[in-house]
Design a protein around this motif. Structure first.
Motif, PDB file in Angstrom:
ATOM      1  N   GLU A   1       0.858  -1.124   0.185  1.00 30.57           N
ATOM      2  CA  GLU A   1       0.142  -0.004   0.065  1.00 30.57           C
ATOM      3  C   GLU A   1       0.942   1.159   0.040  1.00 30.57           C
ATOM      4  O   GLU A   1       0.597   2.271  -0.489  1.00 30.57           O
ATOM      5  N   SER A   2       1.912   1.211   0.578  1.00 28.31           N
ATOM      6  CA  SER A   2       2.845   2.291   0.533  1.00 28.31           C
ATOM      7  C   SER A   2       3.521   2.607  -0.938  1.00 28.31           C
ATOM      8  O   SER A   2       3.508   3.675  -1.244  1.00 28.31           O
ATOM      9  N   ARG A   3       3.924   1.711  -1.292  1.00 29.18           N
ATOM     10  CA  ARG A   3       4.265   1.731  -2.924  1.00 29.18           C
ATOM     11  C   ARG A   3       3.255   2.330  -3.696  1.00 29.18           C
ATOM     12  O   ARG A   3       3.537   3.116  -4.540  1.00 29.18           O
ATOM     13  N   LYS A   4       2.099   1.907  -3.676  1.00 34.22           N
ATOM     14  CA  LYS A   4       0.909   2.396  -4.314  1.00 34.22           C
ATOM     15  C   LYS A   4       0.764   3.734  -4.139  1.00 34.22           C
ATOM     16  O   LYS A   4       0.585   4.782  -4.975  1.00 34.22           O
ATOM     17  N   LEU A   5       0.756   4.223  -2.856  1.00 28.25           N
ATOM     18  CA  LEU A   5       0.634   5.753  -2.479  1.00 28.25           C
ATOM     19  C   LEU A   5       1.880   6.423  -2.995  1.00 28.25           C
ATOM     20  O   LEU A   5       1.589   7.555  -3.578  1.00 28.25           O
TER      21      LEU A   5
ATOM     22  N   ALA B   1       1.959   9.733  -5.596  1.00 25.73           N
ATOM     23  CA  ALA B   1       2.466  11.093  -5.030  1.00 25.73           C
ATOM     24  C   ALA B   1       3.140  11.662  -6.554  1.00 25.73           C
ATOM     25  O   ALA B   1       3.488  12.854  -6.494  1.00 25.73           O
ATOM     26  N   TRP B   2       4.376  10.487  -7.002  1.00 22.92           N
ATOM     27  CA  TRP B   2       4.909  11.067  -8.051  1.00 22.92           C
ATOM     28  C   TRP B   2       4.295  10.759  -9.554  1.00 22.92           C
ATOM     29  O   TRP B   2       5.076  10.774 -10.478  1.00 22.92           O
TER      30      TRP B   2
ATOM     31  N   LEU C   1      11.138  18.825  -5.873  1.00 25.78           N
ATOM     32  CA  LEU C   1      10.635  17.804  -4.906  1.00 25.78           C
ATOM     33  C   LEU C   1      11.114  16.795  -4.358  1.00 25.78           C
ATOM     34  O   LEU C   1      11.911  16.063  -4.989  1.00 25.78           O
ATOM     35  N   GLN C   2      10.937  16.490  -3.267  1.00 25.90           N
ATOM     36  CA  GLN C   2      11.346  15.369  -2.324  1.00 25.90           C
ATOM     37  C   GLN C   2      10.445  14.798  -1.489  1.00 25.90           C
ATOM     38  O   GLN C   2       9.660  15.356  -0.747  1.00 25.90           O
ATOM     39  N   LEU C   3      10.289  13.455  -1.589  1.00 23.27           N
ATOM     40  CA  LEU C   3       9.218  12.797  -0.556  1.00 23.27           C
ATOM     41  C   LEU C   3      10.248  12.213   0.566  1.00 23.27           C
ATOM     42  O   LEU C   3      11.130  11.332   0.265  1.00 23.27           O
ATOM     43  N   SER C   4       9.591  12.206   1.834  1.00 26.28           N
ATOM     44  CA  SER C   4      10.190  11.459   2.734  1.00 26.28           C
ATOM     45  C   SER C   4       9.882   9.993   3.060  1.00 26.28           C
ATOM     46  O   SER C   4       9.193   9.503   1.945  1.00 26.28           O
ATOM     47  N   GLN C   5      10.486   9.227   3.410  1.00 19.53           N
ATOM     48  CA  GLN C   5      10.888   7.932   3.578  1.00 19.53           C
ATOM     49  C   GLN C   5       9.166   7.513   3.858  1.00 19.53           C
ATOM     50  O   GLN C   5       8.653   7.630   5.008  1.00 19.53           O
ATOM     51  N   PRO C   6       8.262   7.111   3.066  1.00 20.53           N
ATOM     52  CA  PRO C   6       7.035   6.878   3.206  1.00 20.53           C
ATOM     53  C   PRO C   6       6.739   5.481   4.287  1.00 20.53           C
ATOM     54  O   PRO C   6       7.474   4.600   4.135  1.00 20.53           O
TER      55      PRO C   6
ATOM     56  N   ALA D   1      -5.221  10.517  -4.448  1.00 21.86           N
ATOM     57  CA  ALA D   1      -5.099   9.177  -3.665  1.00 21.86           C
ATOM     58  C   ALA D   1      -6.700   8.811  -3.259  1.00 21.86           C
ATOM     59  O   ALA D   1      -7.217   7.800  -3.327  1.00 21.86           O
ATOM     60  N   GLN D   2      -7.273   9.932  -2.728  1.00 18.41           N
ATOM     61  CA  GLN D   2      -8.929   9.739  -2.471  1.00 18.41           C
ATOM     62  C   GLN D   2      -9.606   9.532  -3.715  1.00 18.41           C
ATOM     63  O   GLN D   2     -10.704   8.507  -3.585  1.00 18.41           O
ATOM     64  N   LYS D   3      -9.354  10.038  -4.798  1.00 18.64           N
ATOM     65  CA  LYS D   3     -10.256   9.750  -5.944  1.00 18.64           C
ATOM     66  C   LYS D   3      -9.888   8.066  -6.516  1.00 18.64           C
ATOM     67  O   LYS D   3     -10.768   7.499  -6.830  1.00 18.64           O
TER      68      LYS D   3
END
Length: 171
Positions: free
Chosen positions: A40-44, A48-49, A73-78, A110-112
């Protein structure tokens, strides 16, 4: 160097991601729960990207999507709990706008995707909410102490080379 060519400002927006593991996976099998969390983290993270999210941010701030991904842009470790969306720019207001727009676009997309009825989509028990997208904390992306440490090590290295390779004049 820090004052002559300072690092860019970094704004941080936060999205709370709650996987509701107890409801989504009521069995007590740790291995399967960890697999579920990773999947699920990978899907999210892919959302994000995704092109749609990055394009939405790009149209808001008028920066090319490939430049956004590469330079801004950078994303923290999900993981579960706070996901931090970082945006770097030399202007603190642009950094704040980028981070805020990215976090908002991510949650909307994500909600969509979650609302669509498809077994490959995000689990319906996952709750997403933007917890911080206004008045974001803005600081430099590299602290002054990093520059001081690098400068000290550089001066020390130069001093060692000077002692080793420069011969004193004999009188």
């Amino acid at each position: 160097i820090y004052y002559i060519a300072p690092p860019p400002y970094r704004a941080t927006a936060t999205v709370n991601v709650d996987f509701n593991l107890e409801q989504a996976w009521p069995q007590d099998t740790d291995r399967q729960q960890f697999y579920y969390l990773e999947r699920e983290s990978r899907k999210l993270e892919e959302i994000a990207w995704s092109d749609e999210v990055i394009s939405q941010v790009s149209s808001f701030i008028h920066i090319q999507p490939k430049n956004l991904r590469k330079n801004y842009l950078q994303l923290s470790q999900p993981a579960e709990a706070g996901w931090h969306f970082y945006a770097d720019d030399s202007d603190p207001q642009i950094a704040e706008s980028l981070a805020s727009a990215w976090a908002d676009a991510f949650v909307q997309k994500a909600q969509k995707v979650q609302a669509e009825i498809d077994p490959g989509n995000i689990n319906k028990f996952i709750k997403l909410e933007v917890t911080q997208s206004a008045d974001l904390p803005i600081k430099r992306s590299v602290p002054l102490s990093g520059y001081l440490l690098a400068g000290s090590i550089g001066c020390l290295a130069l001093a060692v080379f000077a002692l080793l390779f420069i011969k004193p004049k004999n009188k």
